[in-house]
Scaffold this motif. Structure first.
Motif, PDB file in Angstrom:
ATOM      1  N   ARG A 127       3.712   5.573   3.539  1.00  0.00           N
ATOM      2  CA  ARG A 127       2.967   6.812   3.394  1.00  0.00           C
ATOM      3  C   ARG A 127       3.898   8.013   3.557  1.00  0.00           C
ATOM      4  NH1 ARG A 127      -0.054   4.403   7.541  1.00  0.00           N
ATOM      5  NH2 ARG A 127      -1.898   3.248   6.844  1.00  0.00           N
ATOM      6  N   THR A 177       3.387  -1.048   4.016  1.00  0.00           N
ATOM      7  CA  THR A 177       2.604   0.182   3.912  1.00  0.00           C
ATOM      8  C   THR A 177       3.566   1.360   3.991  1.00  0.00           C
ATOM      9  OG1 THR A 177       0.639  -0.806   4.931  1.00  0.00           O
ATOM     10  CG2 THR A 177       0.813   1.596   4.963  1.00  0.00           C
ATOM     11  N   VAL A 228       5.831  -0.870   8.073  1.00  0.00           N
ATOM     12  CA  VAL A 228       5.057   0.370   8.051  1.00  0.00           C
ATOM     13  C   VAL A 228       6.054   1.531   8.087  1.00  0.00           C
ATOM     14  CG1 VAL A 228       3.366   1.805   9.231  1.00  0.00           C
ATOM     15  CG2 VAL A 228       3.082  -0.681   9.214  1.00  0.00           C
ATOM     16  N   HIS A 250       0.875  -1.182   0.000  1.00  0.00           N
ATOM     17  CA  HIS A 250       0.000   0.000   0.000  1.00  0.00           C
ATOM     18  C   HIS A 250       0.906   1.224   0.000  1.00  0.00           C
ATOM     19  CE1 HIS A 250      -3.621   2.381   0.970  1.00  0.00           C
ATOM     20  NE2 HIS A 250      -2.761   3.152   1.610  1.00  0.00           N
TER      21      HIS A 250
END
Length: 432
Positions: free
Chosen positions: A348, A346, A379, A329
């Motif tokens: 971001r 993930t 993450v 993601h």
């Protein structure tokens, strides 16, 4: 927008001099093993590609890059990227700091760097010298700057950009009238009484298409255009830096004009500035875009395969060549060349710079060491992961709850952003 007509041969008689940067301490640890202009940007480029490409797109094909600190990767990149045929007078050459009978010291500043190399600049019949920074993000047609310089009869022309009051303390601020001739220069002013006398007047605001009620100031962009004899005269002294020393002195003695540039411009001086400039590239309509067919940004042609996506959720992501991404993601990310992102990861608001090579049996990690790339179920939030980093499975990287500046064994925090340096290794299950 069409470039203004210049006298024949003007671009051939203009030499571009790109400053290779100092120690780059404010961009540490990205500059731990490389100079500022060699720092990757936009997934597949280096910062130095920006000024070189601006020159080439403007018809300027005589370019020197002055280097000093951590310059090996910069030299390698320039030599691999900018080659011209044997029948062309075009060149992008490197002038590294060296000891000579006239000068045995390192470059003491931008002006000193140019002074130490003047013999190389003056041995060819150039009429104009364009001095540029190697660590800025912008797109400019230098022919427009040359046109104004020649038309106005200026001896020196500085590129300036309008900035609001809250930003002036970071720049040298110029004051000029409607004729653009600079009357005053103040380095990083802070007092309101001084600022009130430096802001653009209503006539100048109107001439650049700004509203009369706007409060703007002319900030120096560190871009200088000199006539040949004027540059030699301005450096016939011991002044060290253009912005702090040479330009203030020149305003008193020479015709110095301001070229007001209203396009996007970002000085990549800090980790925060670098981080935000990269992530802004992922905006739906970014202020600066690499998708400009008329003025492309050139770089090293790597001949990598197209990136392979084995199932992923992507939103506002820039993905460079040669990547393999599996069931990850990614949201508001810049993913560099040869990035390997494994399933469940993930990422971001982050920059992953990728790798200099693909791991093979010969280059594979030693037992107990994670492979290059991002491991499973990681993450990563608000981070910069430099090249060749090895992030093990289940690693969590976030600045949440940590000081804005921190030095650790295998990571750093600068300006509230976690930076994993080049070749670093984060073991599986580690929590940053």
């Amino acid at each position: 927008m069409q470039s203004p007509a210049l006298p024949p041969g003007t671009t051939q008689r203009t030499l571009a001099i790109i400053m290779g940067g100092g120690a780059g301490t404010r961009l540490f640890p990205l500059t731990k093993d490389r100079s500022k202009p060699a720092v990757p940007v936009g997934g597949k480029y280096r910062l130095v590609d920006i000024p070189i490409s601006n020159c080439l797109n403007s018809g300027l094909r005589s370019i020197y890059v002055l280097t000093q600190f951590n310059s090996m990767s910069l030299h390698r990149h320039i030599q691999a990227s900018y080659k011209f045929d044997n029948f062309s007078r075009s060149f992008v050459d490197i002038l590294a700091a060296q000891q000579t009978p006239e000068a045995s010291e390192w470059y003491q500043g931008t002006a000193d760097a140019v002074r130490q190399n003047m013999r190389y600049f003056l041995e060819r019949p150039f009429d104009y010298f364009l001095i540029l920074s190697g660590d800025q993000l912008y797109r400019m047609d230098f022919r427009t700057l040359l046109h104004q310089h020649i038309r106005s009869g200026a001896e020196i022309t500085l590129a300036t950009t309008p900035v609001p009051r809250e930003a002036v303390s970071e720049f040298g601020i110029m004051q000029s009238g409607l004729d653009r001739r600079i009357k005053r220069f103040v380095e990083k002013p802070k007092e309101d009484t001084i600022l009130d006398g430096l802001k653009l007047d209503s006539e100048l605001l109107a001439s650049i298409g700004s509203r009369a009620e706007e409060e703007l100031f002319q900030a120096s962009m560190g871009i200088y255009l000199f006539n040949r004899e004027i540059l030699a005269d301005c450096l016939n002294n011991n002044l060290v830096d253009f912005g702090k020393d040479v330009i203030p002195q020149s305003i008193q003695d020479h015709h110095v004009d301001s070229f007001i540039f209203k396009g996007y411009w970002e000085d990549i001086g800090t980790i925060r500035a670098f981080f935000e400039a990269n992530l802004k590239l992922t905006d739906l309509e970014p202020k600066y875009s690499f998708f400009e067919a008329q003025s492309p940004i050139y770089t090293h042609p790597r001949f990598l395969p197209g990136s392979k996506i084995n199932g992923a959720a992507l939103r506002q992501a820039i993905i460079a060549d040669g990547c393999i991404i599996s069931d990850a993601h990614l949201e508001r990310c810049v993913i560099g060349v040869r990035s390997i992102i494994r399933s469940g990861a993930t990422i971001r608001n982050s920059i992953v710079m990728g790798a200099d090579y693909f791991e093979t049996d010969r280059t594979a990690a030693t037992p107990g060491k994670p492979p290059i790339g991002i491991g499973r179920n990681c993450v990563i939030d608000r981070a910069i992961v430099d090249k060749n980093a090895r992030i093990g499975d289940g690693v969590v990287i976030t600045p949440e709850g940590k000081p804005s500046k921190l030095n650790a064994e295998n990571y750093f925090i600068r300006d509230g952003i976690v930076v994993v340096p080049k070749d670093a290794m984060i073991p599986a299950g580690f929590w940053i």
